[in-house]
Design a protein around this motif. Structure first.
Motif, PDB file in Angstrom:
ATOM      1  N   ASN A 258       0.980  -1.071   0.041  1.00 12.94           N
ATOM      2  CA  ASN A 258       0.028  -0.125   0.008  1.00 12.94           C
ATOM      3  C   ASN A 258       0.718   1.052   0.155  1.00 12.94           C
ATOM      4  O   ASN A 258       1.976   1.328  -0.277  1.00 12.94           O
ATOM      5  CB  ASN A 258      -0.977   0.064   1.195  1.00 12.94           C
ATOM      6  CG  ASN A 258      -0.238  -0.200   2.426  1.00 12.94           C
ATOM      7  OD1 ASN A 258       0.704   0.540   2.812  1.00 12.94           O
ATOM      8  ND2 ASN A 258      -0.881  -0.696   3.374  1.00 12.94           N
TER       9      ASN A 258
ATOM     10  N   HIS B 114       1.484   3.558   2.317  1.00 13.70           N
ATOM     11  CA  HIS B 114       1.832   4.224   3.747  1.00 13.70           C
ATOM     12  C   HIS B 114       3.291   4.649   3.944  1.00 13.70           C
ATOM     13  O   HIS B 114       3.225   5.855   4.467  1.00 13.70           O
ATOM     14  CB  HIS B 114       1.765   3.021   4.936  1.00 13.70           C
ATOM     15  CG  HIS B 114       1.734   3.595   6.288  1.00 13.70           C
ATOM     16  ND1 HIS B 114       1.317   4.691   6.941  1.00 13.70           N
ATOM     17  CD2 HIS B 114       2.499   3.318   7.336  1.00 13.70           C
ATOM     18  CE1 HIS B 114       1.680   5.056   8.117  1.00 13.70           C
ATOM     19  NE2 HIS B 114       2.460   4.022   8.495  1.00 13.70           N
TER      20      HIS B 114
ATOM     21  N   SER C 127      -1.560  -3.883   2.804  1.00 13.39           N
ATOM     22  CA  SER C 127      -2.770  -4.471   3.228  1.00 13.39           C
ATOM     23  C   SER C 127      -3.171  -5.881   3.054  1.00 13.39           C
ATOM     24  O   SER C 127      -2.385  -6.636   2.296  1.00 13.39           O
ATOM     25  CB  SER C 127      -3.849  -3.736   2.380  1.00 13.39           C
ATOM     26  OG  SER C 127      -3.604  -2.226   2.480  1.00 13.39           O
TER      27      SER C 127
ATOM     28  N   THR D 160      -2.266   3.061   5.698  1.00 14.93           N
ATOM     29  CA  THR D 160      -2.170   3.358   4.096  1.00 14.93           C
ATOM     30  C   THR D 160      -2.697   4.542   3.876  1.00 14.93           C
ATOM     31  O   THR D 160      -3.482   5.356   4.645  1.00 14.93           O
ATOM     32  CB  THR D 160      -2.869   2.419   3.334  1.00 14.93           C
ATOM     33  OG1 THR D 160      -2.574   2.568   2.014  1.00 14.93           O
ATOM     34  CG2 THR D 160      -4.201   2.406   3.596  1.00 14.93           C
TER      35      THR D 160
ATOM     36  N   SER E 215      -5.159   4.961  -2.230  1.00 14.38           N
ATOM     37  CA  SER E 215      -4.314   3.916  -3.591  1.00 14.38           C
ATOM     38  C   SER E 215      -5.663   3.221  -4.000  1.00 14.38           C
ATOM     39  O   SER E 215      -6.548   2.711  -3.533  1.00 14.38           O
ATOM     40  CB  SER E 215      -3.992   2.831  -2.316  1.00 14.38           C
ATOM     41  OG  SER E 215      -3.624   1.797  -3.280  1.00 14.38           O
TER      42      SER E 215
END
Length: 315
Positions: A187, A189, A205, A221, A224
């Motif tokens: 993801n 983050h 994720s 996150t 996305s």
């Protein structure tokens, strides 16, 4: 390895050993497609994110109970205490899935591992991104002083190094025990410059698929588009959120991080709508209010659950 749903404690038991099955893989059981629809629930053991202590929230940790087995997603501060509040002991969580390696997602792992070891759990399997093996080695080192004493007291044969087992994963299918199939997606983050040594780190994720049931954990996150596709059609989305109050509470220099690498209420709503999920459960939160829910509702017409510690949701 089969999950331990409960442990029988003998009155007055103070010291115990652990049976070890080092190197064994989880029992795959029958194919997922051949099983009846799984009964499932999510128990929010802890819903706080970040390093700040909160009187009303324990560290981020979620217990997925599905098909009669338990799976722990992240292991924040206080996870053993929260299991106790749920009527469980540490061995009730023999499978841990870490979404990433920020400390607020793993600091409870040492207590979980050490107490599980002492209470005769067969083994603890810890799945996480690259770097998890280093983390588990540190956990084992922390366990060793107590283990040496308990070995002398009880004549234990196994060592912590054989009990706590690290499994590092990358994107794709990372686990399948015949009860659930777990998939991982990188993801957004982390936002490291291309020349930064931090680029080796990944945040994921996770999606758990069982017969007739699917649940996605965003982990930490930012927005996305890939995550919306990953969560497509899931029954439940357990989503992080940086509420309006949470964003305002951090110093100004932290706010760009909150905006890029976490989800605002509006972005949670957009994600849930794009994925077509039925329910959103909010976690990794601090102070939430009606304005946050209203922002989500402006984008998403399904069920919204504002998480709190020890809240259980069946699906």
């Amino acid at each position: 390895m089969r999950a331990v749903s409960r442990i029988k404690l003998v009155a007055g038991l103070l010291c115990a050993s652990v049976a070890v099955c080092a190197g064994a893989s989880p029992d795959p059981g029958p194919p997922i497609a051949t099983q009846p629809q799984a009964q499932a629930s999510v128990l929010l053991l802890g819903t706080s994110g970040g390093p700040l202590a909160r009187a009303d929230r324990s560290g981020i940790a979620t217990l997925l109970i599905i098909g009669g087995k338990t799976y722990l997603i992240d292991a924040g501060e206080g996870v053993v205490h929260q299991l106790g509040r749920a009527g469980m002991q540490a061995p009730a969580a023999p499978l841990v899935f870490l979404t990433h390696l920020h400390d607020d997602h793993y600091v409870g792992l040492t207590g979980l591992a050490s107490f599980s070891y002492t209470l005769r759990a067969p083994r603890l399997d810890i799945y996480g991104p690259a770097g998890t093996a280093d983390l588990v080695r540190g956990v084992i080192q922390t366990m060793e002083p107590s283990a040496r004493i308990r070995t002398a007291e009880q004549g234990l044969k196994q060592r912590p190094a054989d009990f706590a087992v690290a499994h590092e994963y990358s994107a794709g299918t990372i686990f399948d025990d015949g009860n659930v199939r777990v998939s991982a997606l990188v993801n957004s983050h982390y936002d490291f410059p291309a020349d930064s040594p931090g680029t080796a780190n990944r945040s994921y994720s996770l999606r758990f698929d069982a017969p007739g049931r699917s649940i996605v954990f965003t982990g930490d996150t930012g927005p996305s588009a890939a995550l919306a596709g990953f969560a497509k059609g899931a029954d439940v989305l357990v989503s992080e959120m940086a509420s309006h109050a949470d964003r305002e509470a951090v110093p100004p220099y932290v706010r760009p991080h909150m905006d890029r690498e976490h989800l605002s209420p509006l972005e949670v709503g957009k994600l849930a709508a794009a994925a077509g999920v039925k329910t959103v459960i909010l976690t990794h939160i601090g102070v939430t209010g009606q304005a946050d829910v209203d922002d989500i509702r402006s984008q998403f017409g399904g069920r919204i659950v504002v998480g709190s510690d020890m809240l259980r949701t069946q699906f």
